[in-house]
Scaffold this motif. Structure first.
Motif, short mmCIF file in Angstrom:
data_model
loop_
_atom_site.label_atom_id
_atom_site.label_comp_id
_atom_site.label_asym_id
_atom_site.label_seq_id
_atom_site.Cartn_x
_atom_site.Cartn_y
_atom_site.Cartn_z
N ILE A 118 0.43 1.11 -8.23
CA ILE A 118 1.34 0.00 -7.89
C ILE A 118 2.39 0.45 -6.88
O ILE A 118 2.79 -0.31 -6.01
CB ILE A 118 1.98 -0.59 -9.17
CG1 ILE A 118 2.77 -1.86 -8.87
CG2 ILE A 118 2.88 0.41 -9.89
CD1 ILE A 118 1.95 -3.06 -8.58
N GLN A 119 2.81 1.73 -6.98
CA GLN A 119 3.83 2.24 -6.06
C GLN A 119 3.33 2.20 -4.61
O GLN A 119 4.13 2.11 -3.69
CB GLN A 119 4.21 3.69 -6.42
CG GLN A 119 5.00 3.83 -7.71
CD GLN A 119 4.15 3.76 -8.96
OE1 GLN A 119 2.93 3.76 -8.90
NE2 GLN A 119 4.80 3.67 -10.11
N HIS A 120 2.03 2.29 -4.41
CA HIS A 120 1.49 2.16 -3.06
C HIS A 120 1.29 0.68 -2.70
O HIS A 120 1.65 0.25 -1.61
CB HIS A 120 0.18 2.92 -2.93
CG HIS A 120 -0.37 2.91 -1.54
ND1 HIS A 120 0.18 3.65 -0.52
CD2 HIS A 120 -1.39 2.21 -0.98
CE1 HIS A 120 -0.48 3.41 0.60
NE2 HIS A 120 -1.44 2.54 0.35
N LEU A 121 0.75 -0.07 -3.64
CA LEU A 121 0.43 -1.48 -3.37
C LEU A 121 1.65 -2.28 -2.92
O LEU A 121 1.53 -3.13 -2.05
CB LEU A 121 -0.19 -2.13 -4.62
CG LEU A 121 -1.47 -1.52 -5.17
CD1 LEU A 121 -2.01 -2.36 -6.32
CD2 LEU A 121 -2.54 -1.36 -4.10
N VAL A 122 2.80 -2.02 -3.51
CA VAL A 122 3.98 -2.82 -3.15
C VAL A 122 4.34 -2.67 -1.67
O VAL A 122 4.98 -3.54 -1.10
CB VAL A 122 5.24 -2.50 -4.01
CG1 VAL A 122 5.01 -2.89 -5.46
CG2 VAL A 122 5.63 -1.03 -3.91
N GLY A 123 3.87 -1.58 -1.05
CA GLY A 123 4.21 -1.36 0.34
C GLY A 123 3.21 -1.91 1.34
O GLY A 123 3.47 -1.93 2.54
N MET A 124 2.02 -2.36 0.86
CA MET A 124 0.98 -2.74 1.83
C MET A 124 0.23 -4.03 1.49
O MET A 124 -0.55 -4.53 2.28
CB MET A 124 -0.03 -1.60 2.03
CG MET A 124 -0.60 -0.92 0.80
SD MET A 124 -1.61 -1.93 -0.29
CE MET A 124 -3.11 -2.12 0.70
N ARG A 125 0.50 -4.59 0.30
CA ARG A 125 -0.36 -5.70 -0.14
C ARG A 125 -0.18 -6.97 0.67
O ARG A 125 -1.01 -7.87 0.59
CB ARG A 125 -0.14 -5.99 -1.63
CG ARG A 125 1.25 -6.50 -1.91
CD ARG A 125 1.44 -6.78 -3.36
NE ARG A 125 2.86 -6.79 -3.62
CZ ARG A 125 3.41 -6.57 -4.78
NH1 ARG A 125 2.67 -6.29 -5.81
NH2 ARG A 125 4.72 -6.59 -4.91
N ASN A 126 0.88 -7.06 1.46
CA ASN A 126 1.04 -8.24 2.31
C ASN A 126 0.38 -8.08 3.69
O ASN A 126 0.56 -8.93 4.56
CB ASN A 126 2.52 -8.60 2.46
CG ASN A 126 3.13 -9.05 1.14
OD1 ASN A 126 2.44 -9.68 0.33
ND2 ASN A 126 4.39 -8.70 0.91
N SER A 127 -0.37 -7.00 3.85
CA SER A 127 -1.15 -6.84 5.09
C SER A 127 -2.13 -7.99 5.20
O SER A 127 -2.64 -8.48 4.19
CB SER A 127 -1.91 -5.51 5.05
OG SER A 127 -1.02 -4.44 4.84
N LYS A 128 -2.42 -8.40 6.45
CA LYS A 128 -3.24 -9.62 6.60
C LYS A 128 -4.67 -9.41 6.13
O LYS A 128 -5.22 -10.23 5.40
CB LYS A 128 -3.17 -10.11 8.04
CG LYS A 128 -1.78 -10.68 8.33
CD LYS A 128 -1.61 -11.15 9.76
CE LYS A 128 -0.14 -11.34 10.08
NZ LYS A 128 0.57 -10.06 10.37
N THR A 129 -5.31 -8.33 6.59
CA THR A 129 -6.66 -8.02 6.11
C THR A 129 -6.67 -6.59 5.61
O THR A 129 -6.29 -5.67 6.34
CB THR A 129 -7.70 -8.19 7.25
OG1 THR A 129 -7.67 -9.55 7.68
CG2 THR A 129 -9.09 -7.84 6.77
N ILE A 130 -7.08 -6.43 4.35
CA ILE A 130 -7.10 -5.09 3.75
C ILE A 130 -8.54 -4.68 3.49
O ILE A 130 -9.30 -5.41 2.85
CB ILE A 130 -6.30 -5.08 2.42
CG1 ILE A 130 -4.84 -5.47 2.69
CG2 ILE A 130 -6.40 -3.71 1.74
CD1 ILE A 130 -4.03 -5.76 1.44
N ILE A 131 -8.91 -3.53 4.04
CA ILE A 131 -10.25 -2.99 3.84
C ILE A 131 -10.10 -1.68 3.07
O ILE A 131 -9.35 -0.79 3.49
CB ILE A 131 -10.94 -2.72 5.20
CG1 ILE A 131 -11.04 -4.03 6.00
CG2 ILE A 131 -12.32 -2.08 4.99
CD1 ILE A 131 -11.42 -3.83 7.46
#
Lengths: 321, 266
Positions: free
Chosen positions: A275-288
């Motif tokens: 979760i500590q990583h996800l909070v910093g990148m989950r609003n990226s438009k397309t995640i691969i």
């Protein structure tokens, strides 16, 4: 007039983004409560920053400028803020749910035996109640929190839920001096030193990020992340695990303790997705995601995933782009 | 060196989540319960500090119902020398403010300690408030998100996580730390068959909250209306068949169909 006090956090000579989110969040509360929005800034040689804080809509800044505050000592901050809060008697004290705010605010709340709203995503006034939303189980559930407005409330605001307040150079505010309060017993916590990465890249502006985590394997193997990013025209990101292992400098770190990013494409390689990583990148438009584990939590935020060894998949992807 | 390490029972990451059953005491099946994973880093830190010093004792302290017995046993099976469970039947006390007051009172009752360790947060409520609150209730120095600990006489040199780097602090003992899930204690040890045997034979005293002289621990904030967030509109498209080249081809053509151009930045 009642007051809302914002704790202005600074890093590397700047007001941090989360403080600007706190200001945005507090503005509506200030309207609802007809309260004055004020700030407090602790540090050494922070006169310019105090002026800057007024440009974001804080009507008055309590500037606590002292050589003893040159290094961040949260106990000194706690003691000093305790004295300031006693003097000002604000209704609400707000700080960012940064690592600093999350350590400072529970200490203050405990000291005042007061209500604490930790890491809130939403905040509103309903009659004489304060209502906030707090994530449980790493954002798999959400809880509403309620507390009375009659007494002092401490709030930390989770990042990424409100737009940052914009700087407006036409705004002015008063700067008031306040002295630090440090007792002898507070010397039980001593600041020694800080190691902060020099900023060599600004990954927050990148349109494409190729990001590596523990699954990359080693510093040598991390070269593939740099190589792919270069070939695809992107920048390199990393999880805390990868920076802690010394594979990549801290200024590439994405997440709770690093940067928040929202690129067009985010390619997560060997990142399980704490979760500590996800909070910093989950609003990226397309995640691969490229991962060997189909059950990895990164797949809960990814739009596309290739299940396989990143050392085989990434070169193929680079070739095809 | 006497270390108290505070451990919490939470719903297991792999157990189904039900907004009406978020506390271990709500469940009947022990398989639904786990040790808060962040606390294992604190246990690892405690054991390493004692091992490096060559002397000392680690006691796990847990506020929980009997569903938490599994958690205190696991702490012993990892290497803790003893454990205490504070009875919290029917999960009456769940608010972090109350819990911090109770844990501080428990530490006072134990009396002999040099170091109080916590995980950096809990998986369930994730308030990250325990270490700083307990330190205040006991008037002790504290550092949170600690990745490295060095004991130097009656002082600690710690390295803690900050945004973009690390900060070193020196703390006078006794002190409170929250241990990061990264850094020196990133990989907590596993239990061993021998230690599991020891754990099964170790008697864990159960204390009542009433014995602790906590004083008023009524919280000022209450949690209610626990809900699930709206489901994701679109699930992750997973490519897992074929060799890397085939999977990449599938991904690239899917992106193309969606009008997404990954090659736009070259």
């Amino acid at each position: 007039m009642s007051k809302i006090l914002i704790i202005v956090e600074t890093a590397k000579g700047n007001i941090v983004g989360i403080t600007k989110e706190c200001i945005s969040t507090a503005r509506q509360l200030a309207v609802d409560l007809s309260a004055e929005l004020e700030g407090v800034l602790l540090g050494h040689e922070v006169a310019d920053l105090a002026v800057e804080a007024t440009k974001y809509g804080l009507k008055k800044i309590y500037k606590i400028d002292d050589p003893q505050l040159a290094g961040v000592n949260i106990l000194y901050h706690t003691r000093t803020l305790e004295a300031l809060i006693k003097e000002l008697d604000p209704k609400i004290v707000i700080a960012g749910a940064s690592l600093y705010g999350q350590e400072l605010m529970p200490r203050l709340a405990a000291r005042f035996n007061s209500a604490m709203f930790p890491s809130v995503k939403k905040l509103k006034i309903d009659g004489d109640e304060l209502e906030a939303t707090h994530a449980l189980f790493e954002e798999k559930l959400f809880a509403e929190m309620e507390g009375g407005l009659a007494n002092l409330n401490f709030i930390t605001v989770a990042s990424g839920n409100t737009a940052e307040a914009e700087r407006d150079d036409s705004l002015t505010g008063e700067i008031a001096e306040f002295s630090p309060v440090i007792e002898d017993s507070d010397r039980r916590e001593v600041f020694v030193e800080e190691k902060i990465a020099k900023v060599s890249v600004d990954i927050t502006k990148a349109k494409l990020l190729v990001s590596g985590g523990r699954g990359v394997g080693s510093k040598e193997k991390f070269a593939i992340i740099f190589e792919s990013a270069k070939q695809m025209g992107g920048e390199v990101g990393a999880s805390r695990a990868a920076v802690d292992a010394g594979w990549v400098p801290y200024d590439h770190e994405i997440g709770q303790t690093g940067k928040s990013v929202t690129p067009d494409f985010y390619i997560a390689c060997g990142i399980s997705g704490a979760i500590q990583h996800l909070v910093g990148m989950r609003n990226s438009k397309t995640i691969i995601a490229i991962n060997t584990d189909e059950e990895a939590p990164i797949l809960e935020v990814a739009h596309y995933a290739i299940i396989g060894d990143l050392h085989e998949v990434l070169p193929e992807l680079t070739k095809r782009i | 060196m006497n270390i108290l390490v505070f451990v919490k029972a939470t719903i297991d990451r792999n157990a189904p989540l039900d907004p009406d059953e978020i506390f271990p005491g709500d469940r009947d099946d022990k398989a639904d319960i786990m040790t808060n994973n962040y606390d294992k880093h604190a246990i690892e830190a405690a054991l390493r500090i004692v091992e490096e010093k060559g002397e000392g004792k680690v006691t796990a302290v847990c506020l929980g119902s009997d569903m938490a017995d599994k958690v205190v046993k696991e702490a012993i099976a990892m290497g803790c020398h003893g454990a205490i469970r504070i009875e919290n039947s029917e999960t009456e006390i769940t608010n972090f403010f109350s819990v911090a007051k109770i844990l501080a009172a428990a530490a006072k009752k134990i009396g002999e300690y040099d170091l109080l360790l916590f995980g950096m947060q809990s998986y369930d409520f994730g308030t990250a408030t325990m270490a700083p609150m307990v330190s205040e209730f006991l008037n002790l120095p504290v550092a949170c998100w600690v990745e490295k600990v060095l004991v130097e006489g009656n002082k600690l040199r710690v390295e803690k996580v900050i945004e973009g780097g690390t900060r070193s602090m020196e703390l006078q003992l006794p002190a409170v730390l929250s241990i990061a899930s990264t850094g020196d204690y990133e990989e907590p040890r596993y239990t061993s068959v021998r230690r599991i045997m020891t754990a099964s034979k170790t008697e864990v005293p159960v204390w009542e909250i009433d014995e602790l002289n906590v004083g008023n621990y009524e919280p000022n904030v209450k949690f209610d209306d626990i809900e699930k967030p709206p489901a994701r509109a679109e699930k992750c498209a997973i490519f897992s068949d074929g060799d890397p080249a085939e999977m990449v081809s599938e991904l690239v053509s899917t992106l193309k169909d969606k009008g997404l151009n990954l090659g736009a930045f070259k």
